[in-house]
Design a protein around this motif. Sequence first.
Motif, PDB file in Angstrom:
ATOM      1  N   LYS A  15       0.825  -1.219   0.000  1.00 14.77           N
ATOM      2  CA  LYS A  15       0.000   0.000   0.000  1.00 14.77           C
ATOM      3  C   LYS A  15       0.856   1.264   0.000  1.00 14.77           C
ATOM      4  N   ALA A  16       1.980   1.221   0.731  1.00  5.37           N
ATOM      5  CA  ALA A  16       2.842   2.405   0.788  1.00  5.37           C
ATOM      6  C   ALA A  16       3.385   2.729  -0.603  1.00  5.37           C
ATOM      7  N   LYS A  17       3.810   1.700  -1.333  1.00  6.41           N
ATOM      8  CA  LYS A  17       4.326   1.918  -2.681  1.00  6.41           C
ATOM      9  C   LYS A  17       3.219   2.407  -3.616  1.00  6.41           C
ATOM     10  N   ASN A  18       2.046   1.810  -3.513  1.00  5.23           N
ATOM     11  CA  ASN A  18       0.926   2.209  -4.367  1.00  5.23           C
ATOM     12  C   ASN A  18       0.509   3.652  -4.100  1.00  5.23           C
ATOM     13  N   LEU A  19       0.589   4.062  -2.835  1.00  3.42           N
ATOM     14  CA  LEU A  19       0.247   5.443  -2.488  1.00  3.42           C
ATOM     15  C   LEU A  19       1.232   6.417  -3.136  1.00  3.42           C
ATOM     16  N   SER A  22       0.652   6.536  -6.886  1.00  2.00           N
ATOM     17  CA  SER A  22      -0.493   7.390  -7.198  1.00  2.00           C
ATOM     18  C   SER A  22      -0.124   8.862  -7.121  1.00  2.00           C
ATOM     19  N   TYR A  23       0.747   9.188  -6.170  1.00  4.08           N
ATOM     20  CA  TYR A  23       1.189  10.579  -5.994  1.00  4.08           C
ATOM     21  C   TYR A  23       2.039  11.060  -7.165  1.00  4.08           C
ATOM     22  N   LEU A  24       2.857  10.142  -7.734  1.00  2.00           N
ATOM     23  CA  LEU A  24       3.801  10.521  -8.789  1.00  2.00           C
ATOM     24  C   LEU A  24       3.210  10.456 -10.191  1.00  2.00           C
ATOM     25  N   ASN A  25       2.295   9.535 -10.434  1.00  2.00           N
ATOM     26  CA  ASN A  25       1.761   9.337 -11.785  1.00  2.00           C
ATOM     27  C   ASN A  25       0.767  10.423 -12.188  1.00  2.00           C
ATOM     28  N   LYS A  49       7.159  13.377 -16.833  1.00  2.00           N
ATOM     29  CA  LYS A  49       7.499  12.019 -17.270  1.00  2.00           C
ATOM     30  C   LYS A  49       8.582  11.389 -16.395  1.00  2.00           C
ATOM     31  N   GLN A  50       9.340  12.210 -15.728  1.00  2.00           N
ATOM     32  CA  GLN A  50      10.378  11.709 -14.827  1.00  2.00           C
ATOM     33  C   GLN A  50      10.660  12.756 -13.759  1.00  2.00           C
ATOM     34  N   GLY A  51      11.319  12.343 -12.677  1.00  2.00           N
ATOM     35  CA  GLY A  51      11.560  13.267 -11.573  1.00  2.00           C
ATOM     36  C   GLY A  51      10.367  13.327 -10.630  1.00  2.00           C
ATOM     37  N   VAL A  52      10.360  14.335  -9.788  1.00  2.00           N
ATOM     38  CA  VAL A  52       9.300  14.498  -8.800  1.00  2.00           C
ATOM     39  C   VAL A  52       8.703  15.892  -8.934  1.00  2.00           C
ATOM     40  N   PRO A  53       7.482  16.110  -8.407  1.00  5.67           N
ATOM     41  CA  PRO A  53       6.867  17.448  -8.479  1.00  5.67           C
ATOM     42  C   PRO A  53       7.752  18.501  -7.836  1.00  5.67           C
ATOM     43  N   VAL A  57       6.981  18.949  -0.699  1.00  5.32           N
ATOM     44  CA  VAL A  57       7.652  18.604   0.561  1.00  5.32           C
ATOM     45  C   VAL A  57       8.396  17.278   0.430  1.00  5.32           C
ATOM     46  N   LEU A  58       7.813  16.340  -0.310  1.00  6.60           N
ATOM     47  CA  LEU A  58       8.415  15.016  -0.452  1.00  6.60           C
ATOM     48  C   LEU A  58       9.533  14.985  -1.480  1.00  6.60           C
TER      49      LEU A  58
END
Length: 368
Positions: A15-19, A22-25, A49-53, A57-58
């Motif tokens: 669930k942690a990975k899926n969460l 979901s946040y990144l996709n 397409k790559q990297g993070v928002p 904060v994350l």
Amino acid sequence: MILLSKLESYGITGKAKNLIKSYLNDRYQRVRIKNTYSNNHFSEWEKVKQGVPQGSVLGPLFFLLYINDLPGIINDTHISKPTIFADDTNIIITHPKISAFKEEINAVIEKISNSFQTNLLVLNFNKTYYMHFSTKSKFLIDIQLSYKGKPITNTLSTRFLGLTLDSILSWNLHIEQLSSKLNSACHVIRLLKTIISTKNLRIVYFAYVHSIITYGIVFWGSSPYSMNIFKLQKRVIRIITKVDNRVSCRKLFKKLNILLLYLQYILSILLFVVNNIHEFTINSDVHSIRTRHRSDLHPPLTRLMKHKKGIYYSGIKIFNYLPRNIKNLFRDVKQFKLTLKRFLSVGSFYTLEEYFDWTSRSDLGCYV
């Protein structure tokens, strides 16, 4: 995504990975440019397409997880020592033979290149430098480094976590920068001395001067250039106490309950020693002879003055010169610090030589 596969290797699954997935996709971002007339201009929305928002904060945490495997890739031969702090990566390479030294540097650059290519990372050449450390400037080796055909800039000094390092570790450049900051602090305190009390000036001192002096003092405090900082510290003390420039500051430091520069250096380096006592060797661990120095720290054999002035060797020497009753408190860091500060305040040593000769002082006889 590469990041998601790395998270799984770190044990983040289910669930942690899926969460996180979901946040990144299906994220989109755009750029806003605001000009002097307060007009906003926006770019088109583009899918990430790559990297993070950006600005999240994350984001920093995900970036650290993304590059966390880099030290292991670089340091597989244990000759290179990578250090990562946030997004600042430093690699220290040492070798006694010049030919092997050059080979190791090229091998490390190749590993970095392969790792960056695999992880879709790009090297920022505007923030990438290499510096050759040596005991003397005349021993510097001319090495030309490049990454994918682009030269990497050689530099004689660099900033590292708030410290300015030069190629021969003289600390001259760093102390020059500290002097500039302290001159500004002197000016501020001089402006304030006519409108606020000595008590409040002391508070300003700790905010504007003490914080500057204490940062990294264990590294540069033994440099001969540190005398320039001590002179500026005495100037500030005279401004706070409103006395003439020719008045001795020894009693003024005691009156304000402020440690002068070399006392602060002794305090800081001894706290480093007791907080990292497991990194040091005690004489009794080296030999079984019952001497009066069996509980002292065992100094390593060295001929280089740079090493002797370094934090490890200096820490051992300063610790071994402590009064025995203070040395015996090293397991109780809080009590050790309180007793040490009391001893240093009474001693009011202007130089390290005065500290090493403290047994000749009649007013410190109770510590013998």
